[in-house]
Motif scaffolding. Sequence first.
Motif, PDB file in Angstrom:
ATOM      1  N   UNK A  37       0.807  -1.219   0.000  1.00 25.41           N
ATOM      2  CA  UNK A  37       0.000   0.000   0.000  1.00 25.41           C
ATOM      3  C   UNK A  37       0.838   1.266   0.000  1.00 25.41           C
ATOM      4  N   UNK A  38       2.152   1.149  -0.252  1.00 26.03           N
ATOM      5  CA  UNK A  38       2.986   2.349  -0.344  1.00 26.03           C
ATOM      6  C   UNK A  38       2.556   3.194  -1.542  1.00 26.03           C
ATOM      7  N   UNK A  39       2.879   4.479  -1.472  1.00 27.58           N
ATOM      8  CA  UNK A  39       2.547   5.386  -2.570  1.00 27.58           C
ATOM      9  C   UNK A  39       3.361   5.041  -3.816  1.00 27.58           C
ATOM     10  N   UNK A  56       3.367  -3.448 -12.335  1.00 25.44           N
ATOM     11  CA  UNK A  56       3.242  -2.237 -11.525  1.00 25.44           C
ATOM     12  C   UNK A  56       3.622  -0.966 -12.235  1.00 25.44           C
ATOM     13  N   UNK A  57       4.082  -1.027 -13.501  1.00 23.73           N
ATOM     14  CA  UNK A  57       4.440   0.191 -14.239  1.00 23.73           C
ATOM     15  C   UNK A  57       3.152   0.813 -14.794  1.00 23.73           C
ATOM     16  N   UNK A  64       3.787   1.412  -9.192  1.00 21.79           N
ATOM     17  CA  UNK A  64       2.750   1.386  -8.165  1.00 21.79           C
ATOM     18  C   UNK A  64       2.773   0.017  -7.495  1.00 21.79           C
ATOM     19  N   UNK A  65       3.239  -0.063  -6.234  1.00 21.27           N
ATOM     20  CA  UNK A  65       3.330  -1.365  -5.555  1.00 21.27           C
ATOM     21  C   UNK A  65       1.989  -2.084  -5.488  1.00 21.27           C
ATOM     22  N   UNK A  66       0.890  -1.332  -5.303  1.00 23.30           N
ATOM     23  CA  UNK A  66      -0.411  -1.989  -5.178  1.00 23.30           C
ATOM     24  C   UNK A  66      -0.815  -2.633  -6.493  1.00 23.30           C
ATOM     25  N   UNK A  67      -0.491  -1.983  -7.620  1.00 22.05           N
ATOM     26  CA  UNK A  67      -0.793  -2.562  -8.930  1.00 22.05           C
ATOM     27  C   UNK A  67       0.080  -3.785  -9.184  1.00 22.05           C
TER      28      UNK A  67
END
Length: 718
Positions: A37-39, A56-57, A64-67
Amino acid sequence: MKLNLHYLGLFGLSLFVQANLQAQCDFSGLDESYCELDDPVTLVGDPEGGTFSGPGIVDGNTFDPEVAGPGTHTITYEMAGGGEGDKFYMKAMGGEPWGGSPNPDAMDDAFGAGGWTMESFETADPAVVFAPTTGFVFMDGSSMQASELQTFLIANLPAIEDWVNNGGRLLLNSAPNEGGDIDFGFDGTTLLYTTSPMTATHVNDVTVIDAAHPAMLGPLTPTSVTMSGTYYGHGIIDGTGYTNLLEKSGDPTKIVLAEKCWGSGRVMVGGMTTANFHSPDPHAENWRSNIMVYLYENACGGGCTVTKEVTVYAAPDVSLSADREELCEDEAVTFVATGADEYEFNIAGITNGDPFIPPTIGETTYVVIGTDTESGCVNTDTIDVLVHPLPTVTATADDYEVCFGDEVTLNGGGAETYVWDMGVTNGLPFTPGPIGFLTFNVVGTSEFGCSSEADVTIEVIDCEPVYAGFEFDDNICLGDCIVLTDTSIGTTLTTWEWDFGGATDPSTSFEQNPKICPTSVGEFEISLTITSLYGQVKTATHTLTVNELPVVTAEMDTIIDLGGEANLIATTTSPEGEYFWTPNRYVECDDCPITYASPLDSTMYNVLYIDENGCKAEDQVMVLVNFIHAVGVPTAFSPNGDGVNDVLFVKGLGIESLSFIIYNRYGEMVFETTNQNIGWDGTQMNRDVNPGVYTWVLHYDLITGDKGKQQGNTTLIR
């Protein structure tokens, strides 16, 4: 294309030099690990202009870590290299710069005949020439084509710079023989050109600054570090961030050819004339073709790929619950958080699993931050808890001093339900005792089940009796005012509290004999509550009837001729009543609903209607009189006593004043009057005059203000 054994002998060295051109790609901004959930973070390529890919790109250069999701992922940064794309040669339409075909020959030597496309500055479609599928463009605006090049650059420099930034390779050259300096773009690059003096920008002998530059090594050989021509260059390059390739021999301040990276592409700018002016031969021609091959095959950095691994740790599955989500003020709630190793709440004083008294009333969102101690990753959960306030309970009595034996009513306020001690029921009268001070307690509970309490103290005393009463006119009309006269009995009365039942606004009074003016129609319960010195309370109630005002309508405004009649009609919805017309002069019946009038001038008639309740209404109607100016005296009359035409009158309506004089044939006055209603009866001094013709003179004033004079003859007939 010129090939020789010298080039083949240096093939291995050429490959080595090309390998050195493969610059190392890198990128920054990516840490080794993240929590789910980091930015998102922004990645920066070195050099810029490459492409990021991998889980995550997003948005080109954002990780984006969540992606990406939990796990270990490979992120790739790739810089496109050269050696691909279409090739174009651009010039003006008016033939080749400096004549001949040295530029097309150089393109053929570099890319083979038919391996490139020629376009002109005047007709080329920039979107086609500088398309993403184009790898190399050679633009030459030398000699008398400098102005066409300059015009093209002014219109298209931003698009050209974008194309180079995205990986294109450009050879931009001009050896002018006209005009002046040319803006080459690319962060303020200028081609300097002047003929005054020519030595300022015209160069004969040049030197290759880096003898190991790939263009010196092939693919065409031989090449030479020094070259000359008359002239070799007609322009000097002035710009920043360049690597200089050719300089005037012995004068490093005059640069004839330079290159630099621009994004992921490469631009080379120069002021060279065509190769047919250069020597030695074929060295100078080979150099010109080699720089084209070099540019085509080498975008900025030469193309490269770099990968990095990144680990994304899963966020803990944090859950927050409460043993109840609604409670009363000062009550406790227990929060339980699960799914992590450690917990931190947004409200101070909360311990996971322990009772907690919320500090504020209303709905509050409680947030717990759960931490996985192994990965350090956190997650949150929320829950809303609603705290209802305690009711502000009041306890009142309808009388705080009660005569022994009288009833009193206790009422609780501020809550939904009430429970009194000592057997009292909320809102119901009871007889308190014994004589003295008594304190009663009530517990009030709100609609949310929250409770508070309050006390009320009354005094029971011994009293003498009092009686309430009043009198008034109980049948009135809307708009009337009446006085309520107190007739209460008691020697210790201290207050008079009136309730007018909504008949007036305000609807209460504390005067002993108030005057009220009801504002609405209907029946109203008028009550008087008296209080004695000892707290005795009595009430008297009577009904007041307020009658609606009738509505009368006078119909309708009209116009008549002077001497005519106008109908006066009054209508009303009331069944019975009386009518009164004013002014009543010239009105046939002044108390009839329907009558007529014959006014001499325009008159506003008012009708007053009084219904069976004595309530009144009025209306008005306008009768406009069309004044006819018609005044005269008959030409004959017969005063013979037969009752027909016996008297000579002045005829006409609307005469306010007049002077009427009659003369006989001798000029003697026989009659005079100033009253229209008095006429001549044919006598003089009470004796009949002889028949004959008599002369008269009439002066008159009309009610309109007009004046007139007439004179004439009238025949007296016996």
